[in-house]
Design a protein around this motif. Structure first.
Motif, short mmCIF file in Angstrom:
data_model
loop_
_atom_site.label_atom_id
_atom_site.label_comp_id
_atom_site.label_asym_id
_atom_site.label_seq_id
_atom_site.Cartn_x
_atom_site.Cartn_y
_atom_site.Cartn_z
N ARG A 1 3.71 11.02 7.98
CA ARG A 1 4.49 9.80 8.21
C ARG A 1 5.00 9.24 6.88
N LEU A 2 6.21 8.67 6.90
CA LEU A 2 6.78 8.10 5.67
C LEU A 2 6.15 6.74 5.35
N ALA A 3 5.60 6.07 6.37
CA ALA A 3 4.72 4.93 6.11
C ALA A 3 3.35 5.39 6.55
N PHE A 4 2.40 5.41 5.65
CA PHE A 4 1.11 6.02 5.96
C PHE A 4 -0.01 5.27 5.24
N ILE A 5 -1.24 5.57 5.68
CA ILE A 5 -2.38 4.94 5.04
C ILE A 5 -2.86 5.85 3.93
N TRP B 1 -1.66 0.72 2.97
CA TRP B 1 -0.39 1.26 3.43
C TRP B 1 0.47 1.66 2.22
N ALA B 2 1.19 2.75 2.38
CA ALA B 2 2.07 3.22 1.32
C ALA B 2 3.31 3.83 1.94
N LEU B 3 4.39 3.87 1.17
CA LEU B 3 5.60 4.55 1.63
C LEU B 3 5.77 5.83 0.83
N ARG B 4 6.14 6.89 1.53
CA ARG B 4 6.21 8.21 0.90
C ARG B 4 7.53 8.37 0.14
N ILE B 5 7.66 7.63 -0.95
CA ILE B 5 8.89 7.64 -1.73
C ILE B 5 9.10 8.98 -2.43
N THR B 6 8.00 9.69 -2.70
CA THR B 6 8.12 10.96 -3.44
C THR B 6 8.95 11.99 -2.66
N ALA B 7 9.00 11.79 -1.33
CA ALA B 7 9.81 12.71 -0.52
C ALA B 7 11.27 12.65 -0.96
N TYR B 8 11.64 11.49 -1.51
CA TYR B 8 13.04 11.26 -1.88
C TYR B 8 13.30 11.43 -3.37
N ALA B 9 12.29 11.91 -4.11
CA ALA B 9 12.40 11.96 -5.57
C ALA B 9 13.67 12.66 -6.04
N ASP B 10 13.92 13.83 -5.51
CA ASP B 10 15.09 14.57 -5.98
C ASP B 10 16.40 13.88 -5.60
N LEU C 1 6.47 10.06 -10.43
CA LEU C 1 6.60 9.07 -9.35
C LEU C 1 5.40 9.14 -8.40
N ARG C 2 4.81 7.99 -8.11
CA ARG C 2 3.69 7.92 -7.16
C ARG C 2 4.18 7.30 -5.86
N GLU C 3 3.42 7.53 -4.80
CA GLU C 3 3.76 6.89 -3.54
C GLU C 3 3.73 5.38 -3.74
N ALA C 4 4.63 4.69 -3.05
CA ALA C 4 4.77 3.26 -3.27
C ALA C 4 3.73 2.49 -2.45
N GLY C 5 2.76 1.88 -3.13
CA GLY C 5 1.75 1.07 -2.45
C GLY C 5 2.43 -0.07 -1.72
N PHE C 6 2.12 -0.22 -0.43
CA PHE C 6 2.91 -1.15 0.38
C PHE C 6 2.05 -2.25 0.99
N GLY C 7 0.77 -2.34 0.60
CA GLY C 7 -0.09 -3.36 1.17
C GLY C 7 -0.54 -4.36 0.12
N ARG C 8 -0.68 -5.61 0.53
CA ARG C 8 -1.21 -6.65 -0.35
C ARG C 8 -2.25 -7.44 0.43
N GLN C 9 -3.35 -7.81 -0.23
CA GLN C 9 -4.37 -8.58 0.46
C GLN C 9 -4.04 -10.06 0.31
N ARG C 10 -2.86 -10.40 0.78
CA ARG C 10 -2.34 -11.74 0.56
C ARG C 10 -1.84 -12.33 1.86
N GLU D 1 -3.65 -5.37 11.70
CA GLU D 1 -3.64 -5.15 10.26
C GLU D 1 -3.58 -6.51 9.59
N THR D 2 -4.45 -6.75 8.63
CA THR D 2 -4.47 -8.07 8.00
C THR D 2 -3.84 -8.08 6.61
N ASP D 3 -3.53 -6.91 6.06
CA ASP D 3 -2.74 -6.90 4.83
C ASP D 3 -1.33 -7.37 5.17
N THR D 4 -0.61 -7.79 4.17
CA THR D 4 0.80 -8.10 4.36
C THR D 4 1.62 -7.19 3.46
N MET D 5 2.93 -7.24 3.66
CA MET D 5 3.80 -6.36 2.88
C MET D 5 4.02 -6.96 1.48
#
Length: 921
Positions: free
Chosen positions: A239-243, A283-292, A510-519, A606-610
């Motif tokens: 998944r492009l948005a994944f844990i 949660w993270a977004l699989r940005i590395t898929a789009y690196a090239d 490039l690392r996968e983009a961390g998409f969760g915040r405990q906020r 899910e209690t994290d936010t974006m």
RNA sequence: GCUCGGGUGGCGGAAUAGGUAGACGCGCAGGACUUAAAAUCCUGUUAUCCGCAAGGGUAGUACGGGUUCGAUUCCCGUCCCGAGCACCA
């Protein structure tokens, strides 16, 4: 500003006033007493701003036969401090372009909004208990008031706020799209997860080339017998948005995760508590898929080289090879990534990262304790600490590998200079040709074997430093001997592939983009976990942010949302949800549960936010159709407006917002929502305006200049012109309070082209050639300048024109009318006022940009600077159509020329028509 | 350390194809108008030298070289400033 008439009349009344006070009253009363004949910017600006709102002048329609132009500012985070004069710099520039384009007949989309979720509002809430929604709304009101008095031409009916549920439901929706899609490397695009499942159930992983962390392999049969939970876990890899399980900075005392910049020397910035690196699921977004594709797209957009370079650097593509090193006396092997396979004959040891998977099982009995102690210590060092201290430490694992090319055994070490997150977490060390390996070898007395030398030279032995240049020749390297590095790299990879020792490989920083915040103050995820822990996508959006009692971190690493029990606990029978591998419970109603009223199918939200960048990654699309309740924007609106033509904003978002926006755009393009895959065709980064003292403008230095004050004293038109006049848009430059007087005087002079002694002075006489020339050279210059974002030189051109026309006492309608139009984008109020005074009834901002006519600029003679040996000695005027030979004759006959030639013979005569004459002796 | 920008008067800056360096503005100096002040307008303002003056000489775009009839502009080297990246194998 001419106040002589009234000052003499009022003089007895105010003669006792102190000088400063006196001046203020002059300003204040001038327009009041003399009516509209003096330039009263306060009254004029207020009047037109009101009229523009009433007439909806800047409202823009999606249905238009005109060509479109989309000019966008980076929307601001509405801080409590309001705007200082540095903030509007880019807004002024983009406003000028927007107005310029409208005058050229374009349908211009020029919107504004607010990036309204984020940490500062939440921190403020923790301190004061005020709801972030309230403080954010207050701050927005302040921003809006400040933006309004600048006279910007935004279409405010299109305003967006990222914290508005009507907006963030689409942020959540896009997240859902990421969640339900995977990346197919064969098709090089995102595809729906259900297609992936279809493939699995028919072929397993056979023939699949997907973006995923591990190369999973299974058959269709194996897949089909998996439980939903297992299936979901497999899908999470696609998944492009994944844990994602990543290492974070965890502070036990504060009970929260800290960002890198909140950790100093391994302890928390606040309180000084110890911080450890801990694996955590987020949660993270699989940005590395789009690196090239993110790299490739940079070649198609008009951005500065520096921003492109930063992004290239950040993505960090490097080509090389992945090579297996067999472990001595063991059936397993260690895989390394290297960009220099040509140096493999010089690999004298290997190094593993402390976090290397299977490290404990790998090392020898005797060394295990020492290795694990070292690994434990290294693991708890913060990134910052680890980077700051580059002295090499490490421990021998007690095992050896076989260098596959030399066949010799080499020792395997563990050291924290090897990063676990990059490549395979293991390297082959070539101390002779890598600085870091050289340092390590020196520290632990490991052998250094040189295999590359500069062409035509010998290396000085023993080596004092690593020779890492890429222009050497191989030696000591068997089949690579004599080859230059570039060829040897290809040859070595080829050989490794041939012998099944490894393969060609491309790695990214490039690392996968961390998409969760405990906020708290962010978009809630539209995710509910069922009792198996499977994430289900909530289908009814928006999932609104609930009210909370406390905004404080919970101390458990969870967001404050976790404390809102009746929100977190959800009844999955009542909420429509979706996950490709789970049959919705609503389709198998439970009669018993319905009758007893107990929750049979409990879910946990899910209690994290974006993160803050979620809403800003796509806001430019929402402006195209901001009130659409059916889609983030209609296909028609997206098709009409397409990408942003000009994007103006700070360079500080190079690796954040600007990269994520490109990523989201490419993703939505893959899903066929967009017809373009780059969001911002042209990007301009405005510079910072510093304080007068040369420091950064901030409360801390007490050097903040508030635009409200400047506008009150000089007017918005003056402020706009002055900010543009300060220097090139992209440069950083200091504010200068005195400097604004020059621009203020200019507008006064400009006004006096229309009014002499407060009497209307515009005539209908026919202009002279000289006057037409002034007008047309100004039109030509300003047109060129705006197209090239050179606004400072435009302002200077206006000043020149005004001075020259003033000297000619030109008050002619035909000249002034066109001059008003070209000044209108810079100074929209004064030009609108004078435009109406000229008798026009429609807005100047709907006029047509005048074309400059070259015929008025044609000179028939030119005063040639005459150089003798490159030094200008005199000027002689010649007709432009004069014959070159005749000019030469005339120049040579000139007295001054003769004097400077001192009787020496002419060597060469250079004539550049209309430019220069150079006499070489 | 690497990458990308940039270095021009007292200051912000201009020179958009290699062709009169310093446009425009600030500041400063002097002048006009005014009883006075403010406002406005005019003149001068890179340095230095010769001259009572008009005028003229020389140097000059961080520094040192080079290409060219001619370089702020192009090339090589050095220094300095800013930004970004930084143990990414």
């Amino acid at each position: 500003m001419d106040t002589s008439r009234f000052s003499s009349a009022l003089q007895p009344v105010f003669s006792y006033c102190p000088a400063g006070h006196w001046h203020r009253k002059n300003l204040y009363f001038r327009g009041f007493i003399l009516g509209m004949s003096a330039y009263n910017f306060g009254e004029i600006e207020k009047k037109w701003q009101q009229k523009w709102v009433e007439s909806g002048l800047y409202r823009v329609d999606n249905n238009s036969s005109k060509p479109k132009y989309y000019v966008l500012d980076m929307f601001p985070y509405p801080s409590g401090a309001g705007l200082h004069v540095g903030h509007p710099l880019g807004y002024i520039a983009s406003d000028i372009v927007a107005r310029f384009k409208r005058l050229h007949g374009y349908n211009v989309l020029h919107p504004m909004g607010y990036d309204a979720f984020g940490l500062p509002a939440e921190q403020y809430a923790i301190q004061t208990g005020q709801h972030p929604a309230v403080t954010t709304a207050n701050n927005i009101a302040t921003f809006r008031r400040q933006l309004d008095i600048m006279g910007f031409s935004y279409d405010w009916s299109r305003e967006v706020r990222t914290c508005d549920p009507a907006y963030y439901q689409w942020t959540q929706w896009i997240f859902g799209q990421f969640f339900t899609h995977w990346y197919d490397r064969n098709a090089d695009k995102a595809r729906p997860v259900y297609e992936l499942i279809q493939h699995f159930s028919l072929h397993g992983t056979e023939g699949l080339n997907a973006a995923c962390p591990e190369s999973l392999q299974f058959t269709a049969t194996e897949w089909n017998v998996l439980s939903p939970k297992m299936k979901d876990e497999v899908l999470n890899n696609y998944r492009l948005a994944f844990i994602n399980e990543t290492t974070v900075n965890w502070c036990e005392e504060l009970g929260t995760v800290l960002a890198n910049e909140e950790v100093v020397n391994g302890v928390s910035e606040r309180g000084g508590y110890p911080v450890v690196r801990k694996k955590m699921k987020q949660w993270a977004l699989r940005i590395t898929a789009y690196a090239d594709r993110l790299l490739e797209g940079l070649n198609r957009i008009d951005w500065t080289d520096s921003i492109k370079e930063i992004q290239r650097n950040w993505i960090g593509r490097s080509e090389g090879a992945q090579i297996q090193f067999a472990i001595e006396n063991l059936p397993s092997s260690i895989e390394v990534f290297t960009t220099r396979p040509d140096t493999i004959f010089g690999a004298t040891f290997m190094v593993l990262a402390p976090e290397y998977e299977g490290l404990a099982g790998l090392c020898s009995e005797g060394q295990r304790e020492a290795v694990m102690a070292y690994a434990g210590k290294a693991r708890n060092r913060s990134e910052i600490d680890r980077m700051a201290d580059t002295t090499k430490t490490g421990v021998y694992t007690g095992v050896n590998c076989i260098n596959p090319f030399t066949g010799k055994p080499i020792p395997v070490w563990v050291s924290d200079y090897v990063l676990a997150g990059y490549g395979t977490g293991a390297i082959m060390a070539v101390p002779a040709h890598d600085e870091r390996d050289f340092e390590f070898a020196a520290a632990f007395h490991l052998p250094v074997v040189p295999v590359i030398k500069p062409a035509g030279e010998e290396l000085e032995m023993p080596l004092k430093e690593a020779f890492s240049a890429k222009d050497g020749i191989c030696f000591n390297s068997g089949f690579l001997d004599g080859l230059p590095v570039r060829e040897a790299i290809q040859r070595a990879i080829h050989e490794a592939e041939h012998k099944h020792l490894g393969k060609r490989k491309i790695n990214y920083k490039l690392r996968e983009a961390g998409f969760g915040r405990q906020r708290y103050w962010g978009e809630p995820f539209p995710i509910i976990y069922n009792t198996d822990g499977i994430p289900l996508l909530a289908e009814e959006l928006p999932v609104e942010l609930p009210k909370v009692e406390s905004y404080k971190p919970t101390g458990t690493g969870e967001s404050p949302l976790a404390a809102v029990k009746d929100w977190v606990e959800a009844d999955l029978d009542k909420i429509p949800t979706f996950n490709e591998v789970v049959i919705p419970s609503s389709q198998q109603p439970d009669k018993e549960a319905e009758s007893t009223g107990t929750v049979h199918n409990p879910g946990r939200r899910e209690t994290d936010t974006m993160p803050g960048w979620a809403g800003s990654s796509w806001y430019f699309l929402r402006y195209m159709d901001p009130h659409n309740a059916e889609a983030f924007a209609s296909p028609e609106a997206l098709q009409y407006w397409k990408q942003v033509d000009l994007y103006v904003g700070g360079a500080e978002h190079a690796t954040g917002h600007l990269l994520y926006s490109r990523f989201w755009t490419k993703f939505l393009y893959d899903l066929d929502y967009l017809s373009f895959d780059e969001p911002f065709q042209k990007l301009v980064n405005q510079g910072m305006i510093g304080g007068e003292d040369g420091q950064k403008m901030s409360k801390r230095w007490g050097n903040v200049v508030n635009p409200d004050d400047v506008i009150a004293a000089h007017g918005a038109d003056t402020l706009r012109l002055y900010e543009m006049f300060l220097g090139p848009l992209t440069d950083s430059k200091p504010w200068n309070t005195h400097g604004i007087e020059g621009v203020s005087r200019f507008l006064g002079k400009f006004w006096r082209l229309f009014y002499v002694d407060d009497q209307w002075a515009v005539t209908d006489e026919n202009p002279t050639d000289a006057e037409l020339k002034i007008l047309h050279k100004t039109i030509k210059k300003v047109t060129w300048d705006i197209e090239n974002m050179s606004f400072n030189t435009s302002v200077s051109a206006f000043m020149v024109a005004t001075n020259e026309l003033g000297q000619l006492k030109c008050h002619k309608r035909q000249i002034l009318k066109k001059l008003l139009i070209v000044l209108a984008p810079f100074a929209p109020h004064i030009t609108e006022e004078l435009w109406h005074k000229l008798g026009n009834t429609d807005s100047i901002h709907k006029a047509a940009w005048p074309a400059h006519e070259e015929k008025y600029l044609v000179e028939n003679s030119f005063s040639y600077p005459i150089s003798i040996n490159g030094k200008t000695r005199t000027n002689i005027e010649f007709p432009l159509d004069m014959d070159a030979a005749e000019i030469e004759k005339a120049v040579m006959a000139d007295e001054t020329v003769q004097r400077w030639m001192e009787g020496k013979p002419l060597k060469k005569f250079i004539l550049v028509k209309g430019r220069i004459v150079n006499v070489v002796v």
